[in-house]
Design a protein around this motif. Structure first.
Motif, mmCIF file in Angstrom:
data_model
loop_
_atom_site.group_PDB
_atom_site.id
_atom_site.type_symbol
_atom_site.label_atom_id
_atom_site.label_comp_id
_atom_site.label_asym_id
_atom_site.label_seq_id
_atom_site.Cartn_x
_atom_site.Cartn_y
_atom_site.Cartn_z
ATOM 1 N N ILE A 97 46.158 -60.493 31.298
ATOM 2 C CA ILE A 97 46.547 -60.818 29.090
ATOM 3 C C ILE A 97 44.268 -60.961 29.358
ATOM 4 O O ILE A 97 43.741 -60.841 28.400
ATOM 5 C CB ILE A 97 47.072 -61.885 28.901
ATOM 6 N N ASP A 98 43.923 -61.748 30.322
ATOM 7 C CA ASP A 98 42.256 -62.305 30.590
ATOM 8 C C ASP A 98 41.837 -61.039 30.218
ATOM 9 O O ASP A 98 40.464 -61.015 30.010
ATOM 10 C CB ASP A 98 42.281 -63.369 31.620
ATOM 11 N N SER A 99 42.092 -59.571 31.224
ATOM 12 C CA SER A 99 41.558 -58.842 31.065
ATOM 13 C C SER A 99 40.721 -58.047 29.726
ATOM 14 O O SER A 99 39.906 -57.461 29.611
ATOM 15 C CB SER A 99 41.984 -57.866 31.736
ATOM 16 N N LEU A 100 42.525 -58.324 28.696
ATOM 17 C CA LEU A 100 41.809 -57.367 27.602
ATOM 18 C C LEU A 100 41.144 -58.680 26.866
ATOM 19 O O LEU A 100 41.060 -57.900 24.811
ATOM 20 C CB LEU A 100 43.092 -57.582 26.850
ATOM 21 N N LYS A 101 40.712 -59.721 26.838
ATOM 22 C CA LYS A 101 40.017 -60.956 25.327
ATOM 23 C C LYS A 101 38.617 -60.691 26.021
ATOM 24 O O LYS A 101 37.962 -60.425 27.004
ATOM 25 C CB LYS A 101 40.056 -61.964 26.568
ATOM 26 N N LYS A 102 37.631 -60.335 24.769
ATOM 27 C CA LYS A 102 36.320 -60.037 24.450
ATOM 28 C C LYS A 102 36.074 -61.168 23.604
ATOM 29 O O LYS A 102 36.804 -61.447 23.018
ATOM 30 C CB LYS A 102 36.187 -58.483 23.674
ATOM 31 N N SER A 103 34.558 -61.590 23.423
ATOM 32 C CA SER A 103 34.151 -62.812 22.921
ATOM 33 C C SER A 103 34.147 -61.326 20.998
ATOM 34 O O SER A 103 34.377 -60.451 21.941
ATOM 35 C CB SER A 103 32.505 -62.658 23.222
ATOM 36 N N GLY A 104 33.998 -62.490 20.067
ATOM 37 C CA GLY A 104 33.925 -61.899 19.207
ATOM 38 C C GLY A 104 34.051 -62.886 17.575
ATOM 39 O O GLY A 104 34.209 -64.054 18.412
ATOM 40 N N GLU A 105 34.167 -62.983 16.419
ATOM 41 C CA GLU A 105 34.180 -63.913 15.526
ATOM 42 C C GLU A 105 35.634 -64.347 15.584
ATOM 43 O O GLU A 105 36.270 -63.881 15.978
ATOM 44 C CB GLU A 105 33.585 -62.497 13.918
ATOM 45 N N ASP A 106 35.283 -65.433 15.556
ATOM 46 C CA ASP A 106 36.656 -66.722 14.075
ATOM 47 C C ASP A 106 37.166 -66.363 13.668
ATOM 48 O O ASP A 106 37.147 -65.156 12.612
ATOM 49 C CB ASP A 106 35.887 -67.388 14.271
ATOM 50 N N GLN A 107 39.054 -66.150 13.840
ATOM 51 C CA GLN A 107 39.020 -65.955 12.842
ATOM 52 C C GLN A 107 39.468 -67.127 11.509
ATOM 53 O O GLN A 107 39.077 -68.103 11.447
ATOM 54 C CB GLN A 107 40.938 -66.273 13.097
ATOM 55 N N PRO A 108 39.816 -66.723 10.271
ATOM 56 C CA PRO A 108 39.637 -67.407 8.966
ATOM 57 C C PRO A 108 40.364 -67.542 9.430
ATOM 58 O O PRO A 108 42.167 -68.152 9.853
ATOM 59 C CB PRO A 108 40.006 -66.113 7.805
ATOM 60 N N PRO A 109 40.810 -69.153 8.334
ATOM 61 C CA PRO A 109 41.232 -70.400 7.902
ATOM 62 C C PRO A 109 42.727 -70.069 7.821
ATOM 63 O O PRO A 109 42.904 -69.046 6.898
ATOM 64 C CB PRO A 109 40.423 -71.029 7.518
ATOM 65 N N ASN A 110 43.721 -70.433 7.636
ATOM 66 C CA ASN A 110 45.168 -69.934 8.041
ATOM 67 C C ASN A 110 45.817 -70.810 6.448
ATOM 68 O O ASN A 110 46.447 -69.560 5.853
ATOM 69 C CB ASN A 110 46.502 -70.992 8.739
ATOM 70 N N ASN A 111 44.796 -71.647 6.030
ATOM 71 C CA ASN A 111 45.708 -71.518 4.143
ATOM 72 C C ASN A 111 46.942 -72.074 4.516
ATOM 73 O O ASN A 111 46.930 -71.976 3.244
ATOM 74 C CB ASN A 111 45.044 -70.913 3.213
ATOM 75 N N GLY A 112 46.977 -72.359 5.511
ATOM 76 C CA GLY A 112 49.260 -73.030 4.941
ATOM 77 C C GLY A 112 49.682 -72.033 4.821
ATOM 78 O O GLY A 112 51.557 -72.007 4.771
ATOM 79 N N ARG A 128 35.620 -57.681 2.905
ATOM 80 C CA ARG A 128 35.776 -56.663 4.056
ATOM 81 C C ARG A 128 34.576 -56.439 5.023
ATOM 82 O O ARG A 128 33.646 -57.223 4.754
ATOM 83 C CB ARG A 128 35.859 -54.995 3.729
ATOM 84 N N ARG A 129 35.277 -56.712 6.386
ATOM 85 C CA ARG A 129 33.730 -56.607 7.468
ATOM 86 C C ARG A 129 33.381 -55.719 7.786
ATOM 87 O O ARG A 129 33.236 -54.282 7.254
ATOM 88 C CB ARG A 129 34.681 -56.931 8.440
ATOM 89 N N VAL A 130 31.228 -55.670 7.492
ATOM 90 C CA VAL A 130 31.018 -54.598 7.367
ATOM 91 C C VAL A 130 30.119 -54.274 9.046
ATOM 92 O O VAL A 130 30.065 -52.581 8.642
ATOM 93 C CB VAL A 130 28.723 -54.756 6.558
ATOM 94 N N THR A 131 30.892 -54.634 9.680
ATOM 95 C CA THR A 131 29.819 -54.563 11.503
ATOM 96 C C THR A 131 31.724 -54.147 11.747
ATOM 97 O O THR A 131 32.839 -54.128 11.026
ATOM 98 C CB THR A 131 29.133 -55.246 12.154
ATOM 99 N N GLN A 132 31.995 -53.581 12.860
ATOM 100 C CA GLN A 132 32.675 -53.743 13.978
ATOM 101 C C GLN A 132 33.373 -54.985 14.918
ATOM 102 O O GLN A 132 34.290 -54.786 15.231
ATOM 103 C CB GLN A 132 33.380 -52.355 14.225
ATOM 104 N N SER A 133 33.023 -55.421 14.391
ATOM 105 C CA SER A 133 33.180 -56.533 15.308
ATOM 106 C C SER A 133 34.409 -57.146 14.603
ATOM 107 O O SER A 133 34.980 -58.207 16.217
ATOM 108 C CB SER A 133 32.193 -58.110 15.438
#
Length: 260
Positions: free
Chosen positions: A6-21, A162-167
């Motif tokens: 599992i750890d080998s799959l993890k990569k750095s990237g942007e944070d997820q948006p808030p759940n808003n409940g 929509r995100r403008v990059t593929q991050s």
């Protein structure tokens, strides 16, 4: 699956948006909110049985909405409110049917979906599509199927721009990995790479978690059933007829701030 894999799959990237409940409810046993029996005089016998206004059963091949008050499912094509773009198996919305509304008008609001919800919706639709063609698959490629589905139906799945990059590809991967054995299952395929599926494969259990929204104050229980507790209201400004059914057009008005 080992923690090292599992750890080998993890990569750095942007944070997820808030759940808003808007948490996902995958069919766990929750105490149902007690609703008042309305017994409206204008309700037909077909509306008082089954699920939708039409009285027909659920159809997993089309978008359906769950009423927060009566806990019944309604087909998108039977709803008068102009919903905009939707896909099946969404959980990031609030819907109250016209039978449960004090005004007799439907209420609908789509919220921003966090990436785990978008992944769940994507995999559920890919699974249902496989059922339609007779293959009934359980695992799907992150790179070749899940991410392309989210990219294709982004505007229908969330209100997030929509995100403008593929991050965001890395964010999808982190969301999938984080919820393995909770929402998702994982296998590594030598040819297709990481493959993911649903931990709970019962698609009929995918629905909004209205109980959590009540606890968080987004919904409130009243003598008339479930009511919204948000900072805007919907005003009906026009009624038209399309395909022999009424279509309600609404605009959203912000409540005026109280004088200081």
């Amino acid at each position: 699956m080992s923690s090292g894999a599992i750890d080998s799959l993890k990569k750095s990237g942007e944070d997820q948006p808030p759940n808003n409940g808007q948490n996902m409810n995958l069919g766990e046993s929750h105490k149902s909110t007690e609703n008042v029996d309305k017994n409206k005089s204008n309700k037909t016998s077909s509306e008082s049985q089954g699920t939708c206004y039409c009285g027909k059963d659920r159809n997993l091949n089309i978008a359906e909405l769950l009423c927060a008050s009566c806990n019944r499912w309604f087909h998108e094509s039977c709803i008068g409110y102009q919903l905009g773009k939707l896909v099946p198996f969404m959980t990031n919305y609030l819907f109250i049917c016209k039978n449960c509304s004090p005004t007799g008008l439907e209420t609908f609001k789509k919220n921003q979906a966090p990436f785990p919800q978008m992944c769940l919706t994507a995999i559920a639709n890919l699974k249902q599509d496989s059922v339609k063609v007779g293959s009934n698959r359980h695992l799907f490629s992150k790179d070749r199927e899940i991410i392309p589905y989210i990219d294709q139906y982004w505007e229908a799945m969330t209100t997030m721009p929509r995100r403008v990059t593929q991050s965001w590809y890395a964010t999808v991967q982190r969301a999938l990995i984080k919820d393995i054995q909770v929402l998702f299952i994982y296998e590594e395929d030598a040819n297709q790479g990481p493959m993911f599926g649903l931990y709970n494969m019962e698609l009929t259990g995918i629905k909004p978690n209205y109980e959590a929204m009540i606890k968080q104050g987004q919904l409130k229980v009243t003598d008339m059933g479930i009511a919204t507790n948000v900072h805007f209201k919907f005003i009906c400004i026009e009624s038209t007829v399309s395909n022999d059914r009424p279509v309600q057009k609404h605009r959203r008005l912000r409540k005026n701030k109280p004088p200081s």
